[in-house]
Motif scaffolding. Structure first.
Motif, PDB file in Angstrom:
ATOM      1  N   ASN A   1       0.836  -1.374   0.139  1.00 45.59           N
ATOM      2  CA  ASN A   1      -0.036   0.124  -0.085  1.00 45.59           C
ATOM      3  C   ASN A   1       1.235   1.274   0.127  1.00 45.59           C
ATOM      4  O   ASN A   1       1.639   1.479   1.032  1.00 45.59           O
ATOM      5  CB  ASN A   1      -0.533   0.298   1.100  1.00 45.59           C
ATOM      6  CG  ASN A   1      -2.091   1.548   1.255  1.00 45.59           C
ATOM      7  OD1 ASN A   1      -2.520   1.793   0.285  1.00 45.59           O
ATOM      8  ND2 ASN A   1      -1.733   1.904   2.127  1.00 45.59           N
TER       9      ASN A   1
ATOM     10  N   GLU B   1       0.565   4.862   0.191  1.00 42.40           N
ATOM     11  CA  GLU B   1      -0.190   6.411   1.173  1.00 42.40           C
ATOM     12  C   GLU B   1       0.423   7.392   1.219  1.00 42.40           C
ATOM     13  O   GLU B   1       1.623   7.556   1.377  1.00 42.40           O
ATOM     14  CB  GLU B   1      -0.244   6.665   2.249  1.00 42.40           C
ATOM     15  CG  GLU B   1      -1.228   7.582   3.144  1.00 42.40           C
ATOM     16  CD  GLU B   1      -2.102   7.063   4.128  1.00 42.40           C
ATOM     17  OE1 GLU B   1      -2.627   7.735   4.392  1.00 42.40           O
ATOM     18  OE2 GLU B   1      -2.776   5.788   4.595  1.00 42.40           O
ATOM     19  N   GLN B   2      -0.347   8.559   0.102  1.00 40.09           N
ATOM     20  CA  GLN B   2       0.543  10.339   0.265  1.00 40.09           C
ATOM     21  C   GLN B   2      -0.137  10.613   0.805  1.00 40.09           C
ATOM     22  O   GLN B   2      -1.101  11.246   1.842  1.00 40.09           O
ATOM     23  CB  GLN B   2       0.175  10.429  -1.240  1.00 40.09           C
ATOM     24  CG  GLN B   2       0.844  11.284  -1.838  1.00 40.09           C
ATOM     25  CD  GLN B   2       0.655  12.096  -2.823  1.00 40.09           C
ATOM     26  OE1 GLN B   2       0.415  12.013  -4.007  1.00 40.09           O
ATOM     27  NE2 GLN B   2      -0.781  13.065  -2.831  1.00 40.09           N
ATOM     28  N   LEU B   3       0.942  11.303   2.062  1.00 36.90           N
ATOM     29  CA  LEU B   3       0.824  12.913   2.752  1.00 36.90           C
ATOM     30  C   LEU B   3       1.118  14.054   2.789  1.00 36.90           C
ATOM     31  O   LEU B   3       2.178  13.668   3.356  1.00 36.90           O
ATOM     32  CB  LEU B   3       1.181  12.005   4.671  1.00 36.90           C
ATOM     33  CG  LEU B   3       0.645  12.546   5.460  1.00 36.90           C
ATOM     34  CD1 LEU B   3      -1.716  12.571   5.464  1.00 36.90           C
ATOM     35  CD2 LEU B   3       1.085  11.640   6.969  1.00 36.90           C
TER      36      LEU B   3
ATOM     37  N   TYR C   1       5.572   9.542   1.842  1.00 41.87           N
ATOM     38  CA  TYR C   1       4.663   8.614   1.267  1.00 41.87           C
ATOM     39  C   TYR C   1       4.929   7.463   2.474  1.00 41.87           C
ATOM     40  O   TYR C   1       6.901   7.550   3.260  1.00 41.87           O
ATOM     41  CB  TYR C   1       5.475   8.356  -0.188  1.00 41.87           C
ATOM     42  CG  TYR C   1       5.130   8.980  -0.597  1.00 41.87           C
ATOM     43  CD1 TYR C   1       4.150   8.807  -1.392  1.00 41.87           C
ATOM     44  CD2 TYR C   1       5.579   9.984  -1.567  1.00 41.87           C
ATOM     45  CE1 TYR C   1       3.115  10.076  -2.408  1.00 41.87           C
ATOM     46  CE2 TYR C   1       5.140  11.287  -2.876  1.00 41.87           C
ATOM     47  CZ  TYR C   1       4.252  10.979  -3.240  1.00 41.87           C
ATOM     48  OH  TYR C   1       3.798  11.422  -4.170  1.00 41.87           O
TER      49      TYR C   1
ATOM     50  N   ARG D   1      -2.293   2.938  13.013  1.00 43.73           N
ATOM     51  CA  ARG D   1      -2.005   1.886  12.098  1.00 43.73           C
ATOM     52  C   ARG D   1      -1.699   0.527  12.308  1.00 43.73           C
ATOM     53  O   ARG D   1      -1.723  -0.859  11.585  1.00 43.73           O
ATOM     54  CB  ARG D   1      -1.469   2.165  10.925  1.00 43.73           C
ATOM     55  CG  ARG D   1      -2.857   2.964  10.382  1.00 43.73           C
ATOM     56  CD  ARG D   1      -2.554   3.527   8.374  1.00 43.73           C
ATOM     57  NE  ARG D   1      -3.038   4.910   8.141  1.00 43.73           N
ATOM     58  CZ  ARG D   1      -3.791   4.980   7.342  1.00 43.73           C
ATOM     59  NH1 ARG D   1      -2.990   4.461   6.529  1.00 43.73           N
ATOM     60  NH2 ARG D   1      -4.669   6.236   7.247  1.00 43.73           N
TER      61      ARG D   1
END
Length: 205
Positions: free
Chosen positions: A2, A4-6, A16, A43
C-alpha cells in the motif's frame, strides 16, 4: 503493498508511507512529525527506515523527530550527505520559514536494487533538481517515488544550490521516461500521474 501519500507542511510536501505486511518505509518526512507518528501508530505498523529522495528543507523537517521516535535509520545519497545540517545547502536559508536542520543520515544510500526488510526496489540517481536526488522504483508494483524530479504537468525547479536544467531533463529522459508507460509516478508535490501521461501531456518534456 500500500502507498499512502500524506502532504505535510506549508509547501504540501508529499511524505509517502509504503506499507507491506505491517512494516513500512517512510519517504521524505518533511514536516508535522507528530501527525505522522500518530498516523503510523494508529495503524499499528512498524517503520523500518526513512528514505530521502533528496535533502531539501521541505523534505527533511521531521526527520529527527520520526527517526528518534521509532529508532530507525535515515538514508540519503552521498552527494547530499552534508546537506541536512546546512541551511545554505538544504535551501531553508533562502525562504522565510526559519532555518531547517537535521542530524546526519545514518547511511548513504546505494544505487541499484535494494532489499530492505522484505521491500525490494531500485534506487535511480535522478539529479538536476539537486545533485543527490534519487527516485525509488518498485518494479513489481509498477510505481516510482520521484521526489521533486517529475511532477504532474511539471518538472523540478533548478534555481537552488546544485540545480541544473540540462541535467534534470536528462535524468527524466533516461531514468524515468524509460520506465513503462503504465508506471505510476508519485511526486514530491501534487497528485499522482503516470509515465505515459507525462510523455504526452507534460509541456516541459
Amino acid at each position: 503493498m500500500n502507498v499512502e501519500q500524506l502532504p505535510l507542511g506549508p509547501l504540501g510536501t508529499n511524505c509517502y508511507i509504503i506499507e507491506q505486511e505491517k512494516k513500512a518505509l517512510i519517504i521524505d518526512p518533511g514536516s508535522e512529525g507528530e501527525k505522522l507518528i500518530r498516523m503510523i501508530e494508529r495503524r499499528e505498523i512498524s517503520p523500518v527506515a526513512i528514505l530521502l529522495t533528496h535533502a531539501h528543507f521541505d523534505h527533511i523537517g521531521a526527520v529527527d523527530e520520526v527517526r528518534d521516535h521509532f529508532s530507525i535509520p535515515v538514508y540519503v545519497h552521498k552527494e547530499e550527505e552534508d546537506w541536512l545540517g546546512k541551511p545554505e545547502l538544504n535551501g531553508s536559508k533562502f525562504f522565510q520559514m526559519g532555518q531547517v536542520t537535521a542530524r546526519d543520515a545514518d547511511h548513504l544510500i546505494e544505487l541499484g536494487t535494494i532489499n530492505m526488510d522484505g521491500f525490494t526496489f531500485e534506487v535511480r540517481h535522478t539529479p538536476g533538481h539537486s545533485p543527490g536526488s534519487v527516485s525509488f522504483w518498485f518494479k513489481e508494483q509498477s510505481f516510482v517515488i520521484a521526489g521533486d524530479t517529475l511532477f504532474q504537468g511539471g518538472i523540478g525547479r533548478t534555481d537552488l544550490p546544485g540545480g541544473d536544467m540540462k541535467t534534470l531533463q536528462e535524468s527524466i529522459e533516461d531514468q524515468l521516461l524509460s520506465l513503462g508507460d503504465d508506471t505510476k509516478v508519485y511526486p514530491g508535490h501534487g497528485g499522482r500521474t503516470t509515465v505515459g501521461e507525462e510523455k504526452v501531456m507534460n509541456p516541459f518534456l
